[in-house]
Design an enzyme around this catalytic site. Structure first.
Site, PDB file in Angstrom:
ATOM      1  N   ARG A 115      -8.855 -13.228  19.258  1.00 48.55           N
ATOM      2  CA  ARG A 115      -8.880 -13.771  17.887  1.00 48.55           C
ATOM      3  C   ARG A 115      -9.838 -13.015  16.969  1.00 48.55           C
ATOM      4  O   ARG A 115     -10.321 -13.537  15.976  1.00 48.55           O
ATOM      5  CB  ARG A 115      -9.230 -15.251  17.879  1.00 48.55           C
ATOM      6  CG  ARG A 115      -8.244 -16.088  18.674  1.00 48.55           C
ATOM      7  CD  ARG A 115      -8.421 -17.567  18.413  1.00 48.55           C
ATOM      8  NE  ARG A 115      -7.478 -18.306  19.200  1.00 48.55           N
ATOM      9  CZ  ARG A 115      -7.714 -18.714  20.455  1.00 48.55           C
ATOM     10  NH1 ARG A 115      -8.875 -18.449  21.018  1.00 48.55           N
ATOM     11  NH2 ARG A 115      -6.799 -19.384  21.111  1.00 48.55           N
ATOM     12  N   LYS A 137      -6.626  -4.399   5.067  1.00 52.42           N
ATOM     13  CA  LYS A 137      -5.208  -4.634   5.389  1.00 52.42           C
ATOM     14  C   LYS A 137      -4.882  -3.889   6.669  1.00 52.42           C
ATOM     15  O   LYS A 137      -5.191  -2.703   6.800  1.00 52.42           O
ATOM     16  CB  LYS A 137      -4.321  -4.085   4.271  1.00 52.42           C
ATOM     17  CG  LYS A 137      -4.085  -5.027   3.134  1.00 52.42           C
ATOM     18  CD  LYS A 137      -2.930  -4.444   2.355  1.00 52.42           C
ATOM     19  CE  LYS A 137      -2.697  -5.114   1.054  1.00 52.42           C
ATOM     20  NZ  LYS A 137      -1.622  -4.441   0.304  1.00 52.42           N
ATOM     21  N   GLU A 179      -2.973   9.133  -3.623  1.00 49.48           N
ATOM     22  CA  GLU A 179      -3.660   7.844  -3.805  1.00 49.48           C
ATOM     23  C   GLU A 179      -4.781   7.979  -4.846  1.00 49.48           C
ATOM     24  O   GLU A 179      -5.104   7.026  -5.549  1.00 49.48           O
ATOM     25  CB  GLU A 179      -4.232   7.330  -2.476  1.00 49.48           C
ATOM     26  CG  GLU A 179      -3.189   7.034  -1.394  1.00 49.48           C
ATOM     27  CD  GLU A 179      -2.337   5.784  -1.623  1.00 49.48           C
ATOM     28  OE1 GLU A 179      -2.514   5.095  -2.643  1.00 49.48           O
ATOM     29  OE2 GLU A 179      -1.452   5.520  -0.771  1.00 49.48           O
ATOM     30  N   LYS A 218     -11.677   0.501  -5.393  1.00 50.29           N
ATOM     31  CA  LYS A 218     -10.930  -0.391  -4.492  1.00 50.29           C
ATOM     32  C   LYS A 218     -11.801  -1.579  -4.079  1.00 50.29           C
ATOM     33  O   LYS A 218     -11.328  -2.722  -4.024  1.00 50.29           O
ATOM     34  CB  LYS A 218     -10.425   0.365  -3.254  1.00 50.29           C
ATOM     35  CG  LYS A 218      -9.545  -0.531  -2.397  1.00 50.29           C
ATOM     36  CD  LYS A 218      -8.602   0.198  -1.496  1.00 50.29           C
ATOM     37  CE  LYS A 218      -7.715  -0.783  -0.731  1.00 50.29           C
ATOM     38  NZ  LYS A 218      -6.864  -0.153   0.246  1.00 50.29           N
ATOM     39  N   GLU A 228      -4.639 -10.343  -2.202  1.00 48.94           N
ATOM     40  CA  GLU A 228      -3.529  -9.812  -3.004  1.00 48.94           C
ATOM     41  C   GLU A 228      -2.692 -10.886  -3.687  1.00 48.94           C
ATOM     42  O   GLU A 228      -1.466 -10.898  -3.590  1.00 48.94           O
ATOM     43  CB  GLU A 228      -2.637  -8.905  -2.138  1.00 48.94           C
ATOM     44  CG  GLU A 228      -1.778  -7.974  -2.978  1.00 48.94           C
ATOM     45  CD  GLU A 228      -1.066  -6.914  -2.170  1.00 48.94           C
ATOM     46  OE1 GLU A 228      -1.742  -6.146  -1.484  1.00 48.94           O
ATOM     47  OE2 GLU A 228       0.168  -6.874  -2.241  1.00 48.94           O
ATOM     48  N   ARG A 232      -5.079  -7.270  -6.912  1.00 51.62           N
ATOM     49  CA  ARG A 232      -4.913  -6.264  -5.844  1.00 51.62           C
ATOM     50  C   ARG A 232      -3.519  -5.644  -5.836  1.00 51.62           C
ATOM     51  O   ARG A 232      -3.320  -4.538  -5.329  1.00 51.62           O
ATOM     52  CB  ARG A 232      -5.258  -6.894  -4.477  1.00 51.62           C
ATOM     53  CG  ARG A 232      -5.345  -5.856  -3.381  1.00 51.62           C
ATOM     54  CD  ARG A 232      -6.062  -6.341  -2.150  1.00 51.62           C
ATOM     55  NE  ARG A 232      -6.042  -5.310  -1.133  1.00 51.62           N
ATOM     56  CZ  ARG A 232      -6.652  -5.399   0.027  1.00 51.62           C
ATOM     57  NH1 ARG A 232      -7.331  -6.469   0.338  1.00 51.62           N
ATOM     58  NH2 ARG A 232      -6.581  -4.426   0.899  1.00 51.62           N
ATOM     59  N   ASN A 236      -0.659  -1.247  -5.582  1.00 52.99           N
ATOM     60  CA  ASN A 236       0.666  -0.884  -5.044  1.00 52.99           C
ATOM     61  C   ASN A 236       1.458   0.023  -5.985  1.00 52.99           C
ATOM     62  O   ASN A 236       2.629   0.301  -5.734  1.00 52.99           O
ATOM     63  CB  ASN A 236       1.489  -2.153  -4.768  1.00 52.99           C
ATOM     64  CG  ASN A 236       0.839  -2.994  -3.694  1.00 52.99           C
ATOM     65  OD1 ASN A 236       0.174  -2.475  -2.807  1.00 52.99           O
ATOM     66  ND2 ASN A 236       1.011  -4.310  -3.787  1.00 52.99           N
ATOM     67  N   HIS A 239       4.229   2.415  -4.955  1.00 56.13           N
ATOM     68  CA  HIS A 239       4.534   2.176  -3.544  1.00 56.13           C
ATOM     69  C   HIS A 239       5.911   1.551  -3.315  1.00 56.13           C
ATOM     70  O   HIS A 239       6.515   1.785  -2.275  1.00 56.13           O
ATOM     71  CB  HIS A 239       3.468   1.286  -2.903  1.00 56.13           C
ATOM     72  CG  HIS A 239       2.191   2.031  -2.599  1.00 56.13           C
ATOM     73  ND1 HIS A 239       1.434   2.640  -3.574  1.00 56.13           N
ATOM     74  CD2 HIS A 239       1.551   2.284  -1.426  1.00 56.13           C
ATOM     75  CE1 HIS A 239       0.376   3.219  -3.010  1.00 56.13           C
ATOM     76  NE2 HIS A 239       0.427   3.021  -1.712  1.00 56.13           N
ATOM     77  N   HIS A 243       8.034   3.500  -0.862  1.00 60.94           N
ATOM     78  CA  HIS A 243       8.439   2.929   0.433  1.00 60.94           C
ATOM     79  C   HIS A 243       9.960   2.969   0.597  1.00 60.94           C
ATOM     80  O   HIS A 243      10.465   3.198   1.701  1.00 60.94           O
ATOM     81  CB  HIS A 243       7.964   1.473   0.551  1.00 60.94           C
ATOM     82  CG  HIS A 243       6.500   1.357   0.896  1.00 60.94           C
ATOM     83  ND1 HIS A 243       5.847   0.160   0.955  1.00 60.94           N
ATOM     84  CD2 HIS A 243       5.580   2.288   1.206  1.00 60.94           C
ATOM     85  CE1 HIS A 243       4.578   0.372   1.281  1.00 60.94           C
ATOM     86  NE2 HIS A 243       4.395   1.656   1.431  1.00 60.94           N
ATOM     87  N   HIS A 254       3.821   9.518   4.170  1.00 61.91           N
ATOM     88  CA  HIS A 254       3.585   8.365   3.302  1.00 61.91           C
ATOM     89  C   HIS A 254       3.005   8.787   1.942  1.00 61.91           C
ATOM     90  O   HIS A 254       3.494   8.383   0.888  1.00 61.91           O
ATOM     91  CB  HIS A 254       2.644   7.382   4.014  1.00 61.91           C
ATOM     92  CG  HIS A 254       2.208   6.256   3.152  1.00 61.91           C
ATOM     93  ND1 HIS A 254       3.013   5.172   2.872  1.00 61.91           N
ATOM     94  CD2 HIS A 254       1.052   6.062   2.462  1.00 61.91           C
ATOM     95  CE1 HIS A 254       2.370   4.359   2.070  1.00 61.91           C
ATOM     96  NE2 HIS A 254       1.172   4.869   1.801  1.00 61.91           N
TER      97      HIS A 254
END
Ligand SMILES: NC(=O)c1ccc[n+]([C@@H]2O[C@H](COP(=O)([O-])OP(=O)(O)OC[C@H]3O[C@@H](n4cnc5c(N)ncnc54)[C@H](O)[C@@H]3O)[C@@H](O)[C@H]2O)c1
Length: 355
Positions: A115, A137, A179, A218, A228, A232, A236, A239, A243, A254
């Protein structure tokens, strides 16, 4: 060397960046602890002495195959089984030493094992230093959908040392610049620095300086919106379309797809009257310095796949974060068929050399 603190209601994380960050911090972070280090085959081959002299002395080193295809369930299971057989305890520390792929999957494993065990990110690509190692993330891909299984799990420490960039192939530097340009579309100061230094975007000294700026941007966003639910989402930018192309065309990396996605989304932003053409051009000129934009023949079909991107609220509508003014992104919602047809229009114009 500089430190950025990320304190939210649920976590406390620090990012130490700059030359010397690795040597001055990693040995102490490993000392008197049982550790488990995840890296990829390329990083292990290039930096073998670092693994032998530091990480292997305090625990197991687990090497996964390099590349995006490793972000899957069986590689994750392999990491979890190796954690178990190495005797990892709840107070042990996982080190993720590599690019965004290692960071995402090792971070996910660290969040699941018992956990959650301590996590230190040691990003070794430009992309992972300016973006993916910060913010907590974690993810793997499933059934062809990128990053669909993951957690929010903050690393206690991120060590972003530019020494790793000296071995990075030029192509990977360009991916990181994608980025950085994205962050420039969100932050006025970074935008201005990029415009002032556009002739030397790939210079080591310029990169060392801008890495800190991107991390600080960031961190600020993550502090305000860790999960998010609003701000946040601006990270993206580019993206959604990136994607979609990544899933359909696969062959690029990527970071390259993010750059291509940004280009197509800038076209949409101008076409929909959100972004002034002059501002869009200033970002497009940066993008074109780094990558040649393909005129994808199947662009429309590929982008219909974006409807499956988990970041979109409803399948019949696409949500894009697009640059509106310098430092001011805006959310644009479009019906999927309209979005895909504008993307196709952009590809057609590119094919005819009209852009
Ligand atoms: N978690 C997040 O917030 C977030 C944000 C952006 C991207 N990502 C994810 O990050 C991934 C992309 O990251 P990436 O571009 O770092 O890819 P990557 O991890 O695949 O690294 C790119 C290549 O560089 C090699 N490499 C790594 N460090 C090196 C070094 N110092 N010298 C030489 N070679 C080196 C790797 O072996 C690999 O071949 C994607 O999976 C993306 O989804 C996550």
């Amino acid at each position: 060397m500089k430190t950025v603190e990320i304190n939210t209601a649920t976590c406390s994380s620090r990012v130490i960046c700059g030359e010397g960050a690795f040597n001055e911090n990693i040995p102490a972070l490993c000392r008197d602890k049982l550790t488990f280090t995840v890296t990829d085959s390329n990083v292990y081959r290039i930096y073998r002495p670092l693994f032998d002299d530091i990480f292997a002395k305090s625990g197991a080193v687990h090497v996964i195959p390099a590349g995006e295809k490793s972000k899957n369930y069986s590689v994750l299971l392999g990491i979890l089984k190796a954690m178990l057989s190495s005797g990892l305890k709840r107070n042990s520390t996982v080190f993720a030493v590599g690019g965004g792929v290692v960071g995402d999957i090792a971070g996910l494993a660290a969040s699941l094992y018992m956990r959650g065990v301590h996590l230190v990110q040691v990003p070794t690509t430009l992309l992972s230093q300016v973006d993916s190692s910060v913010g907590g993330k974690t993810a793997i891909d499933l059934c062809g959908i990128k990053n669909i299984v993951g957690t929010f799990y903050q690393p206690e420490t991120v060590i972003a040392d530019p020494m790793f960039l000296s071995t990075l192939p030029a192509r990977e530097v360009r991916c990181g610049l994608g980025e950085i340009i994205k962050t420039g579309a969100l932050n006025k100061d970074i935008y201005n620095k990029l415009q002032q230094n556009k002739e030397k975007l790939e210079d080591a000294d310029f990169l060392k300086d801008i890495i800190y700026d991107c991390i600080a941007h960031k961190a600020d966003v993550v502090i305000k919106d860790e999960r998010e639910s609003g701000l946040r989402k601006t990270l993206n930018l580019g993206h959604t379309t990136g994607h979609a192309f990544e899933l359909y065309y696969k062959r690029k990396s990527h970071g390259e797809f993010v750059l291509i996605g940004m280009y197509y989304e800038l076209y949409i932003a101008v076409r929909c009257g959100i972004c002034a053409p002059e501002y869009a051009d200033s970002l497009i000129n940066l993008i074109k310095r780094i990558i040649k934009i393909p005129a994808y023949a199947d662009a429309e079909k590929a982008c219909l796949m974006a409807a499956y991107d988990k970041k979109n609220v409803r399948a019949e509508e696409i949500s894009l974060m697009v640059p509106a003014k310098i430092g001011q992104p805006e959310e644009l919602r479009l019906p999927v068929p309209k979005y895909a047809s504008i993307i196709a229009e952009c590809a057609a114009q590119l094919k005819e050399n009209r852009l």
